[in-house]
Design an enzyme around this catalytic site. Structure first.
Site, short mmCIF file in Angstrom:
data_model
loop_
_atom_site.label_atom_id
_atom_site.label_comp_id
_atom_site.label_asym_id
_atom_site.label_seq_id
_atom_site.Cartn_x
_atom_site.Cartn_y
_atom_site.Cartn_z
N SER A 1 -101.73 -43.48 -25.79
CA SER A 1 -102.46 -43.07 -27.15
C SER A 1 -103.60 -42.25 -26.86
CB SER A 1 -102.76 -44.39 -28.09
OG SER A 1 -103.47 -45.31 -27.32
N ARG B 1 -103.30 -38.93 -28.56
CA ARG B 1 -104.35 -38.40 -29.65
C ARG B 1 -104.76 -37.15 -29.41
NH1 ARG B 1 -106.83 -42.42 -29.00
NH2 ARG B 1 -106.22 -43.99 -30.53
N ASN C 1 -104.01 -33.67 -31.79
CA ASN C 1 -104.72 -33.02 -32.75
C ASN C 1 -105.20 -31.39 -32.21
OD1 ASN C 1 -106.34 -34.89 -34.69
ND2 ASN C 1 -105.85 -36.01 -32.75
#
Length: 292
Positions: free
Chosen positions: A228, A232, A236
């Site tokens: 994660s 992440r 983004n």
């Protein structure tokens, strides 16, 4: 450059890849069709060639830009540290001291153990990721066009849009989490946390029954941290880069109307993503250093 919108987007999202093409691979280059008679290490001329190179392939642009930006970070901070004065500081020293104090405050508030590594690590993560993210604010055609003039088919300039870079950093953090967990709690203590949480009944029979369940639950939680953490940041930044590429496809007037507001907003995004990665690293290492 690419001829239509689809090719343009694909071109900008393809890495400069160096790897080994297998014997018998058919290349379609500028000089026609070529069949390789033996395994050959070379630069990929297309996304299909990069895919054929497999796991051993290296993204030269991601590696080059990430290492280069890391060196820039080190050189700037080293230069400021050597010229630091207790008198009236210059603007750059003030700026660097503000960053150092900001990171140091977050480390003191979040990390409850004792370690001389955490603060420098957090500072490095924040500044390095910010610099990698900041490359997204450079006009999307500027560096790729210059690279093509030098004979390089592809050039992605934002290392944090490459999952190899973001997952590489998150796996490094994961290894530090394992190191601190074992160092602070011992092998038996760390294994006990995995085997006896979250279910730890007093009854020995029930305790033995829940051990494999606990190991599965805690194992998934442990592995989810680096996954994660890396995805992440990648997700983004990849989305932000894609929006810049789509804006570049618009007519010139619309480009300026949309790119400037998006760039201003994106400054917040790149800073926030660097901060989130830094804070989660501190939190994970703090959890690894604490006893239940």
């Amino acid at each position: 450059m690419a001829g239509n919108s689809s090719e343009y987007i694909k071109h900008h999202l393809t890495n400069l890849t160096y790897g080994e093409l297998p014997a018998g691979y058919v290349r379609h280059g500028e000089h026609g069709q070529e069949t390789l008679t033996e395994a050959t290490w070379t630069l990929a001329h297309s996304g299909d060639e990069a895919k054929a190179m497999g796991f051993k392939a290296i993204h030269l642009d991601s590696m080059g830009w990430s290492i280069g930006l890391g060196l820039i970070f080190c050189l700037i901070f080293r230069a400021v540290a050597k010229k630091a004065t207790s008198g009236v500081p210059g603007g750059l020293q003030n700026f660097i001291e503000t960053i150092v104090e900001f990171v140091d405050t977050n480390v003191r508030d979040t990390f409850h153990g004792t370690s001389s590594l955490i603060a420098p690590l957090a500072l490095t993560i924040f500044c390095w990721i910010f610099l990698m993210n900041f490359m997204d604010l450079i006009p999307v055609d500027f560096i790729p066009t210059a690279a093509q003039a030098m004979g390089l088919h592809y050039m992605k300039v934002v290392p944090s849009t490459d999952p190899n870079i973001t997952l590489g950093m998150s796996i490094s953090v994961f290894l530090l989490v394992l190191f601190y967990s074992i160092k602070m709690k011992g092998v038996s203590g760390f294994a006990g946390e995995l085997a006896l949480n979250p279910f730890n009944p007093a009854n020995p029979v029930l305790k033995a029954f829940f051990i494999p369940i606990n190991l599965i639950l805690e194992g998934v939680t442990l592995i989810a941290k680096p996954v994660s953490l890396g995805l992440r940041l990648f997700g983004n930044m990849y989305a932000g880069e894609l929006i810049f590429i789509l804006i570049a496809l618009l007519p010139f007037g619309l480009q300026w109307m949309l790119s400037v507001p998006w760039a201003i907003f994106h400054i917040l995004v790149i800073t926030l993503q660097a901060f989130i990665f830094m804070m989660l690293t501190i939190v994970y290492l703090s959890m690894a250093s604490e006893h239940h």
